[in-house]
Design a protein around this motif. Structure first.
Motif, PDB file in Angstrom:
ATOM      1  N   MET A   1       0.840  -1.175   0.000  1.00 55.22           N
ATOM      2  CA  MET A   1       0.000   0.000   0.000  1.00 55.22           C
ATOM      3  C   MET A   1       0.886   1.239   0.000  1.00 55.22           C
ATOM      4  SD  MET A   1      -2.797   1.312   2.874  1.00 55.22           S
ATOM      5  CE  MET A   1      -3.760  -0.157   2.814  1.00 55.22           C
ATOM      6  N   LYS A   2       0.466   2.253  -0.734  1.00 58.80           N
ATOM      7  CA  LYS A   2       1.165   3.537  -0.769  1.00 58.80           C
ATOM      8  C   LYS A   2       0.538   4.476   0.256  1.00 58.80           C
ATOM      9  CE  LYS A   2       0.197   3.882  -5.123  1.00 58.80           C
ATOM     10  NZ  LYS A   2       0.013   4.360  -6.493  1.00 58.80           N
ATOM     11  N   ALA A   3       1.316   5.457   0.676  1.00 59.89           N
ATOM     12  CA  ALA A   3       0.804   6.492   1.567  1.00 59.89           C
ATOM     13  C   ALA A   3       1.038   7.855   0.938  1.00 59.89           C
ATOM     14  CB  ALA A   3       1.492   6.437   2.923  1.00 59.89           C
ATOM     15  N   VAL A   4       0.066   8.726   1.099  1.00 59.54           N
ATOM     16  CA  VAL A   4       0.220  10.135   0.761  1.00 59.54           C
ATOM     17  C   VAL A   4       0.028  10.886   2.067  1.00 59.54           C
ATOM     18  CG1 VAL A   4      -0.695  12.101  -0.515  1.00 59.54           C
ATOM     19  CG2 VAL A   4      -0.640   9.837  -1.592  1.00 59.54           C
ATOM     20  N   VAL A   5       1.051  11.608   2.472  1.00 66.32           N
ATOM     21  CA  VAL A   5       1.043  12.300   3.754  1.00 66.32           C
ATOM     22  C   VAL A   5       0.941  13.799   3.498  1.00 66.32           C
ATOM     23  CG1 VAL A   5       2.274  12.683   5.920  1.00 66.32           C
ATOM     24  CG2 VAL A   5       2.485  10.474   4.737  1.00 66.32           C
ATOM     25  N   HIS A   6      -0.169  14.379   3.923  1.00 65.76           N
ATOM     26  CA  HIS A   6      -0.374  15.821   3.823  1.00 65.76           C
ATOM     27  C   HIS A   6       0.172  16.444   5.098  1.00 65.76           C
ATOM     28  CE1 HIS A   6      -3.204  19.328   4.652  1.00 65.76           C
ATOM     29  NE2 HIS A   6      -2.382  19.745   3.719  1.00 65.76           N
ATOM     30  N   LEU A   7       1.275  17.158   4.946  1.00 66.64           N
ATOM     31  CA  LEU A   7       1.901  17.828   6.083  1.00 66.64           C
ATOM     32  C   LEU A   7       1.342  19.237   6.167  1.00 66.64           C
ATOM     33  CD1 LEU A   7       5.570  16.736   5.371  1.00 66.64           C
ATOM     34  CD2 LEU A   7       4.027  15.793   7.085  1.00 66.64           C
ATOM     35  N   GLY A   8       0.194  19.351   6.751  1.00 68.85           N
ATOM     36  CA  GLY A   8      -0.441  20.655   6.834  1.00 68.85           C
ATOM     37  C   GLY A   8       0.291  21.559   7.790  1.00 68.85           C
ATOM     38  N   LEU A   9       0.587  22.737   7.344  1.00 68.40           N
ATOM     39  CA  LEU A   9       1.130  23.748   8.234  1.00 68.40           C
ATOM     40  C   LEU A   9      -0.018  24.632   8.689  1.00 68.40           C
ATOM     41  CD1 LEU A   9       4.376  24.708   6.297  1.00 68.40           C
ATOM     42  CD2 LEU A   9       4.147  23.212   8.271  1.00 68.40           C
ATOM     43  N   ALA A  10       0.162  25.302   9.798  1.00 65.70           N
ATOM     44  CA  ALA A  10      -0.900  26.159  10.326  1.00 65.70           C
ATOM     45  C   ALA A  10      -1.274  27.232   9.317  1.00 65.70           C
ATOM     46  CB  ALA A  10      -0.433  26.806  11.626  1.00 65.70           C
ATOM     47  N   LYS A  11      -2.573  27.482   9.226  1.00 67.93           N
ATOM     48  CA  LYS A  11      -3.129  28.556   8.400  1.00 67.93           C
ATOM     49  C   LYS A  11      -2.884  28.354   6.906  1.00 67.93           C
ATOM     50  CE  LYS A  11      -5.154  30.746  10.341  1.00 67.93           C
ATOM     51  NZ  LYS A  11      -6.489  30.284  10.722  1.00 67.93           N
ATOM     52  N   THR A  12      -2.866  27.086   6.455  1.00 62.17           N
ATOM     53  CA  THR A  12      -2.727  26.805   5.018  1.00 62.17           C
ATOM     54  C   THR A  12      -3.907  26.016   4.477  1.00 62.17           C
ATOM     55  OG1 THR A  12      -1.439  24.784   5.423  1.00 62.17           O
ATOM     56  CG2 THR A  12      -0.188  26.839   5.102  1.00 62.17           C
ATOM     57  N   GLY A  13      -4.997  25.951   5.219  1.00 61.35           N
ATOM     58  CA  GLY A  13      -6.193  25.260   4.751  1.00 61.35           C
ATOM     59  C   GLY A  13      -6.262  23.796   5.132  1.00 61.35           C
ATOM     60  N   SER A  14      -5.434  23.364   6.062  1.00 58.63           N
ATOM     61  CA  SER A  14      -5.395  21.954   6.446  1.00 58.63           C
ATOM     62  C   SER A  14      -6.730  21.450   6.963  1.00 58.63           C
ATOM     63  CB  SER A  14      -4.330  21.715   7.512  1.00 58.63           C
ATOM     64  OG  SER A  14      -3.076  22.083   7.025  1.00 58.63           O
ATOM     65  N   VAL A 135       5.964   6.111   0.241  1.00 62.57           N
ATOM     66  CA  VAL A 135       5.411   7.248   0.975  1.00 62.57           C
ATOM     67  C   VAL A 135       5.720   8.519   0.187  1.00 62.57           C
ATOM     68  CG1 VAL A 135       5.372   8.521   3.156  1.00 62.57           C
ATOM     69  CG2 VAL A 135       5.866   6.066   3.168  1.00 62.57           C
ATOM     70  N   ARG A 136       4.673   9.279  -0.101  1.00 59.77           N
ATOM     71  CA  ARG A 136       4.816  10.577  -0.762  1.00 59.77           C
ATOM     72  C   ARG A 136       4.252  11.651   0.144  1.00 59.77           C
ATOM     73  NH1 ARG A 136       3.422   9.754  -7.106  1.00 59.77           N
ATOM     74  NH2 ARG A 136       4.883   8.044  -7.443  1.00 59.77           N
ATOM     75  N   TYR A 137       4.726  12.879  -0.069  1.00 62.46           N
ATOM     76  CA  TYR A 137       4.342  13.977   0.806  1.00 62.46           C
ATOM     77  C   TYR A 137       3.773  15.142  -0.001  1.00 62.46           C
ATOM     78  CZ  TYR A 137       7.203  11.283   3.948  1.00 62.46           C
ATOM     79  OH  TYR A 137       7.711  10.256   4.693  1.00 62.46           O
TER      80      TYR A 137
END
Length: 170
Positions: A1-14, A135-137
Motif C-alpha cells: 500500500m502507498k501512503a500520501v502524507v499531507h503535512l499541513g502547516l498552520a493557516k494553510t487550509g489543512s 510514501v509521498r508527501y
C-alpha cells in the motif's frame, strides 16, 4: 500500500482538506483511497492524527512541546510519551492493515509543524516506510505576510488581546 502524507502547516487550509477527506471517505474508498483518521480510544477524537504526531516526536527522541497534545493525551513526562508511542504504533499498524485500498491518506498539521530537520524527517519517513511500500508527501505553503494576517485574525477570534505588533515581535 502507498501512503500520501499531507503535512499541513498552520493557516494553510489543512482543516478544510481534512474536512473534505472526511466528507468523501466512502467515495475515496470506492476509488482505492483510504482516509481513516481513527485514533485509539484514549486519544482525543479531533481527527488530526494527533497520536501520529506524538509518536513522531518520541521517535525523534524529543518531548512533544505542544501543550494541547500533552494535556489531551495525559502526557506529563518522557516515560508517559514513550508508553503512548508504543501503544499508538501498534494501533496504527492495525489500522493500516485493516484497509485493502491501494493508497492511504494521512493529513496531520502537527506532523508538519513539529518536524525540525532532515534527521527528524528521515526518522519519520523510515517509520512510515515500515508500514507502507511507498510514501509521498504533500505540503501547502503560504506567503508569510498572508500567514501572519490569518494567524492574527485567528488569535483575535480565540480571545487574544495581543496587538499585531506584539505578534510580529514574538
Amino acid at each position: 500500500m502507498k501512503a500520501v502524507v499531507h503535512l499541513g502547516l498552520a493557516k494553510t487550509g489543512s482543516t478544510s482538506v481534512q474536512q473534505w477527506l472526511l466528507w468523501n471517505t466512502a467515495a475515496l474508498s470506492a476509488r482505492g483511497i483510504a482516509f481513516d483518521c481513527s485514533e485509539p480510544p484514549e486519544c482525543s477524537q479531533d481527527k488530526e492524527f494527533q497520536g501520529l504526531a506524538i509518536t513522531a516526536r518520541e521517535l525523534c527522541g524529543k518531548m512533544t512541546g505542544d501543550s494541547t497534545l500533552k494535556r489531551s493525551q495525559g502526557i506529563h513526562d518522557r516515560a508517559a510519551q514513550r508508553a503512548f508511542a508504543e501503544r499508538y504504533s501498534a494501533f496504527f499498524a492495525d489500522l493500516v492493515r485493516s484497509h485493502d485500498e491501494d493508497t492511504f491518506v494521512i493529513s496531520c498539521e502537527y506532523l508538519g509543524m513539529n518536524t525540525r530537520d532532515v534527521r527528524e524527517a528521515t526518522i519519520i519517513h523510515n517509520w512510515l516506510g515500515s508500514h507502507f511500500d511507498e510514501v509521498r508527501y504533500v505540503m501547502y505553503l503560504r506567503r508569510q505576510e498572508e500567514w501572519l494576517a490569518s494567524s492574527y485574525c485567528e488569535r483575535v477570534k480565540r480571545g487574544s488581546t495581543k496587538t499585531l505588533d506584539d505578534l510580529v515581535a514574538s
